[in-house]
Design a protein around this motif. Structure first.
Motif, short mmCIF file in Angstrom:
data_model
loop_
_atom_site.label_atom_id
_atom_site.label_comp_id
_atom_site.label_asym_id
_atom_site.label_seq_id
_atom_site.Cartn_x
_atom_site.Cartn_y
_atom_site.Cartn_z
N GLY A 26 0.81 -1.21 0.00
CA GLY A 26 0.00 0.00 0.00
C GLY A 26 0.85 1.27 0.00
O GLY A 26 2.04 1.22 0.30
N PRO A 27 0.22 2.41 -0.32
CA PRO A 27 0.96 3.66 -0.52
C PRO A 27 1.22 4.46 0.75
O PRO A 27 1.62 5.61 0.67
N TYR A 28 0.98 3.86 1.91
CA TYR A 28 1.24 4.58 3.17
C TYR A 28 1.78 3.57 4.18
O TYR A 28 1.68 2.36 3.96
N SER A 29 2.37 4.06 5.27
CA SER A 29 2.86 3.14 6.30
C SER A 29 1.90 3.15 7.49
O SER A 29 1.18 4.12 7.72
N GLN A 30 1.92 2.03 8.21
CA GLN A 30 1.06 1.89 9.39
C GLN A 30 1.31 3.02 10.39
O GLN A 30 0.38 3.60 10.93
N ASP A 95 1.36 19.71 4.18
CA ASP A 95 1.51 18.30 3.79
C ASP A 95 1.80 17.41 5.00
O ASP A 95 1.36 16.27 5.05
N ASP A 96 2.58 17.94 5.94
CA ASP A 96 2.96 17.12 7.11
C ASP A 96 1.74 16.76 7.96
O ASP A 96 1.79 15.84 8.77
N GLN A 97 0.64 17.50 7.77
CA GLN A 97 -0.61 17.17 8.45
C GLN A 97 -1.50 16.33 7.53
O GLN A 97 -2.06 15.32 7.94
N LEU A 98 -1.62 16.79 6.28
CA LEU A 98 -2.62 16.20 5.39
C LEU A 98 -2.20 14.84 4.83
O LEU A 98 -3.06 13.99 4.59
N ASP A 99 -0.90 14.61 4.64
CA ASP A 99 -0.47 13.29 4.16
C ASP A 99 -0.81 12.19 5.17
O ASP A 99 -1.43 11.19 4.81
N PRO A 100 -0.43 12.38 6.47
CA PRO A 100 -0.84 11.36 7.45
C PRO A 100 -2.36 11.23 7.57
O PRO A 100 -2.88 10.12 7.72
N ILE A 101 -3.08 12.35 7.49
CA ILE A 101 -4.55 12.29 7.59
C ILE A 101 -5.12 11.47 6.43
O ILE A 101 -6.00 10.63 6.63
N THR A 102 -4.60 11.70 5.22
CA THR A 102 -5.06 10.92 4.06
C THR A 102 -4.73 9.44 4.25
O THR A 102 -5.55 8.56 3.95
N ALA A 103 -3.54 9.16 4.79
CA ALA A 103 -3.14 7.77 5.07
C ALA A 103 -4.14 7.12 6.03
O ALA A 103 -4.57 5.97 5.84
N PHE A 104 -4.55 7.87 7.05
CA PHE A 104 -5.52 7.35 8.02
C PHE A 104 -6.86 7.05 7.34
O PHE A 104 -7.46 5.99 7.57
#
Ligand code: HEC
Length: 129
Positions: A26-30, A95-104
């Motif tokens: 997948g495109p994100y990490s746990q 991005d440092d907020q929205l990338d993890p939020i999108t991953a979630f």
């Protein structure tokens, strides 16, 4: 021998169906998704609820949501979130907020984690159908 062959093809079938949405990991990490959960609760949950079921804002999981984004690049979802969310302060988060939020959000829609963090570059990956 027949039993063994069956076992191998069964295992292979499971790998293929698990990888149907994303051919590779997948495109994100746990870890990123876990980080995103806290950020989501801080910035998004007031309208979308901590379980993403929807409140003032629509649900960010479930059939309706999936139907809307299925087969589209994850980048499109990211762009939408970047431009429009949080609805009461669009453009306020980096991005440092929205990338993890999108991953979630991806993790709550059946997308499996991989070993790399989600970034704008990695998000040509498709939202699963
Ligand atoms: C003040 C309330 C509010 C906050 C805070 C908020 N949203 Fe929303 N969100 C909405 C509303 C309302 C909509 C419906 C679209 C519209 O009319 O603008 C929406 C729509 C969305 C959609 C599109 C849903 C769909 O069906 O495709 C996504 C994705 C989304 N929000 C993500 C987020 C994220 C991520 C955050 C946090 C960074 C966030 N929202 C914060 C109210 C909010």
């Amino acid at each position: 021998m027949r039993v063994k062959t069956f076992g191998v093809s069964l295992a292979l079938g499971m790998v293929i169906s698990a990888g149907a949405a994303f051919a590779e990991a997948g495109p994100y990490s746990q870890k990123q998704a876990e980080d995103g959960k806290t950020k989501f609760n801080n910035h998004c949950a007031q309208c979308h609820r901590p379980n993403l079921a929807g409140g003032t804002g629509p649900a960010l999981t479930g059939d309706e949501f999936k139907k809307k984004w299925a087969g589209k690049p994850v980048a499109e979802l990211q762009t939408y979130i970047h431009e429009k969310m949080p609805q009461n302060a669009p453009g306020s988060l980096g991005d440092d907020q929205l990338d993890p939020i999108t991953a979630f959000i991806l993790s709550k829609n059946g997308v499996q984690p991989g070993d790399k963090d989600l970034t704008k570059d990695s998000s040509s990956a498709q939202f699963p159908k």
